[in-house]
Design a protein around this motif. Structure first.
Motif, PDB file in Angstrom:
ATOM      1  N   LYS A   1       0.827  -1.207   0.000  1.00  0.00           N
ATOM      2  CA  LYS A   1       0.000   0.000   0.000  1.00  0.00           C
ATOM      3  C   LYS A   1       0.862   1.257   0.000  1.00  0.00           C
ATOM      4  N   VAL A   2       1.927   1.258   0.807  1.00  0.00           N
ATOM      5  CA  VAL A   2       2.825   2.420   0.878  1.00  0.00           C
ATOM      6  C   VAL A   2       3.475   2.671  -0.476  1.00  0.00           C
ATOM      7  N   ILE A   3       3.889   1.590  -1.174  1.00  0.00           N
ATOM      8  CA  ILE A   3       4.526   1.725  -2.492  1.00  0.00           C
ATOM      9  C   ILE A   3       3.546   2.319  -3.502  1.00  0.00           C
ATOM     10  N   ILE A   4       2.312   1.814  -3.499  1.00  0.00           N
ATOM     11  CA  ILE A   4       1.301   2.308  -4.452  1.00  0.00           C
ATOM     12  C   ILE A   4       0.992   3.774  -4.201  1.00  0.00           C
ATOM     13  N   ILE A   5       0.753   4.138  -2.954  1.00  0.00           N
ATOM     14  CA  ILE A   5       0.426   5.527  -2.616  1.00  0.00           C
ATOM     15  C   ILE A   5       1.590   6.450  -2.935  1.00  0.00           C
ATOM     16  N   SER A   6       2.813   6.030  -2.577  1.00  0.00           N
ATOM     17  CA  SER A   6       3.995   6.853  -2.841  1.00  0.00           C
ATOM     18  C   SER A   6       4.199   7.058  -4.336  1.00  0.00           C
ATOM     19  N   SER A   7       3.970   5.988  -5.128  1.00  0.00           N
ATOM     20  CA  SER A   7       4.133   6.086  -6.586  1.00  0.00           C
ATOM     21  C   SER A   7       3.122   7.058  -7.179  1.00  0.00           C
ATOM     22  N   LEU A   8       1.876   6.979  -6.716  1.00  0.00           N
ATOM     23  CA  LEU A   8       0.844   7.881  -7.219  1.00  0.00           C
ATOM     24  C   LEU A   8       1.153   9.332  -6.870  1.00  0.00           C
ATOM     25  N   ILE A   9       1.627   9.561  -5.660  1.00  0.00           N
ATOM     26  CA  ILE A   9       1.976  10.930  -5.240  1.00  0.00           C
ATOM     27  C   ILE A   9       3.143  11.446  -6.067  1.00  0.00           C
ATOM     28  N   PHE A  10       4.166  10.611  -6.254  1.00  0.00           N
ATOM     29  CA  PHE A  10       5.349  11.017  -7.027  1.00  0.00           C
ATOM     30  C   PHE A  10       4.961  11.333  -8.469  1.00  0.00           C
ATOM     31  N   LEU A  11       4.122  10.479  -9.082  1.00  0.00           N
ATOM     32  CA  LEU A  11       3.687  10.703 -10.464  1.00  0.00           C
ATOM     33  C   LEU A  11       2.878  11.991 -10.577  1.00  0.00           C
TER      34      LEU A  11
ATOM     35  N   ILE B   1       3.135  14.642  -8.688  1.00  0.00           N
ATOM     36  CA  ILE B   1       4.046  15.784  -8.539  1.00  0.00           C
ATOM     37  C   ILE B   1       4.797  16.037  -9.844  1.00  0.00           C
ATOM     38  N   ILE B   2       5.276  14.969 -10.480  1.00  0.00           N
ATOM     39  CA  ILE B   2       6.012  15.110 -11.739  1.00  0.00           C
ATOM     40  C   ILE B   2       5.121  15.742 -12.805  1.00  0.00           C
ATOM     41  N   LEU B   3       3.890  15.254 -12.948  1.00  0.00           N
ATOM     42  CA  LEU B   3       2.969  15.787 -13.939  1.00  0.00           C
ATOM     43  C   LEU B   3       2.629  17.244 -13.651  1.00  0.00           C
ATOM     44  N   PHE B   4       2.471  17.569 -12.390  1.00  0.00           N
ATOM     45  CA  PHE B   4       2.162  18.954 -12.023  1.00  0.00           C
ATOM     46  C   PHE B   4       3.327  19.883 -12.353  1.00  0.00           C
ATOM     47  N   VAL B   5       4.546  19.442 -12.067  1.00  0.00           N
ATOM     48  CA  VAL B   5       5.738  20.258 -12.351  1.00  0.00           C
ATOM     49  C   VAL B   5       5.876  20.477 -13.853  1.00  0.00           C
ATOM     50  N   ILE B   6       5.685  19.411 -14.655  1.00  0.00           N
ATOM     51  CA  ILE B   6       5.785  19.531 -16.111  1.00  0.00           C
ATOM     52  C   ILE B   6       4.726  20.494 -16.640  1.00  0.00           C
ATOM     53  N   LEU B   7       3.498  20.359 -16.135  1.00  0.00           N
ATOM     54  CA  LEU B   7       2.428  21.256 -16.558  1.00  0.00           C
ATOM     55  C   LEU B   7       2.738  22.695 -16.173  1.00  0.00           C
ATOM     56  N   LEU B   8       3.278  22.895 -14.981  1.00  0.00           N
ATOM     57  CA  LEU B   8       3.613  24.245 -14.514  1.00  0.00           C
ATOM     58  C   LEU B   8       4.692  24.862 -15.390  1.00  0.00           C
ATOM     59  N   ILE B   9       5.727  24.077 -15.714  1.00  0.00           N
ATOM     60  CA  ILE B   9       6.804  24.574 -16.589  1.00  0.00           C
ATOM     61  C   ILE B   9       6.241  24.930 -17.953  1.00  0.00           C
ATOM     62  N   PHE B  10       5.371  24.067 -18.475  1.00  0.00           N
ATOM     63  CA  PHE B  10       4.780  24.278 -19.801  1.00  0.00           C
ATOM     64  C   PHE B  10       3.975  25.578 -19.833  1.00  0.00           C
ATOM     65  N   LEU B  11       3.209  25.823 -18.756  1.00  0.00           N
ATOM     66  CA  LEU B  11       2.399  27.042 -18.700  1.00  0.00           C
ATOM     67  C   LEU B  11       3.251  28.287 -18.538  1.00  0.00           C
TER      68      LEU B  11
END
Length: 209
Positions: free
Chosen positions: A24-34, A36-46
């Motif tokens: 459960k910790v691995i799944i939750i951590s992976s979702l949070i990390f993904l 964050i990465i998508l949000f950062v990419i979107l922020l840079i793009f904007l």
């Protein structure tokens, strides 16, 4: 009724309860990390705000332009594109180039090779455009004949396709590309057949993305 709803909820979440704590910790951590990465990419793009490419029609080599009851034309164009972005690359996907007269397509589309354009780069293409015995609406044939007689014909070189923006490893979805380049062709005779006539331009094109 409360018991039935509780049973449904227990059955729906049963797969999650079967997982051990570590999984459960691995799944939750992976979702949070993904996320964050998508949000950062979107922020840079904007923040970077990609600008559309700048197209220029450089020249037209006219080999054949023969109007009878139909129109036969054969030409080679040189068109360039400049990427104005400092940190964003552009990928050109399935871009077709053709010529038109008063919104009627007069040549077959020619597909440009898929191209990646880096920051501030300029790309040049020189495709051949060909239309053999293309039927013309009567009013267009009459208008074209009049333009030839007057000595000047306005032909529009158009490009349509898809582009994608690239920032680092991130590649955006496809965006529709429409390019329209006006070319004023000067005629000494009504028809051109055989000998190439070269027309030099430095015409900026209208670009929509």
């Amino acid at each position: 009724m409360t018991d039935d709803k509780d049973c449904g909820n227990h059955q729906g979440n049963g797969w999650w309860k079967l997982l051990n704590r570590h999984t459960k910790v691995i799944i939750i951590s992976s979702l949070i990390f993904l996320s964050i990465i998508l949000f950062v990419i979107l922020l840079i793009f904007l923040i970077l705000r990609p600008s559309k490419p700048c197209f220029t029609l450089q020249d037209v080599n006219l080999y054949t332009f023969n109007l009878t009851t139909t129109l036969t034309s054969y030409l080679q164009i040189t068109i360039s594109s400049r990427n104005p972005n400092l940190r964003i690359g552009i990928e050109y996907d399935k871009v077709d180039v053709y010529a038109s007269y008063r919104n009627q397509q007069i040549t077959l589309p020619t597909r440009l090779p898929p191209t990646y354009q880096g920051h501030k780069e300029v790309t040049v293409w020189s495709p051949y455009l060909n239309g053999t015995e293309v039927p013309m609406a009567p009013y267009l044939a009459m208008s074209l004949a009049e333009d030839e007689t007057s000595g000047t014909v306005l032909i529009n070189v158009r490009a349509t396709g898809r582009v994608r923006w690239k920032v680092g490893t991130f590649v955006s979805g496809r965006y529709r590309l429409n390019v329209n380049c006006p070319a004023y062709i000067m005629f000494e005779n009504n028809n051109v057949d055989g000998s190439a006539v070269k027309y030099q331009f430095v015409e900026g094109c209208h670009v929509e993305v």
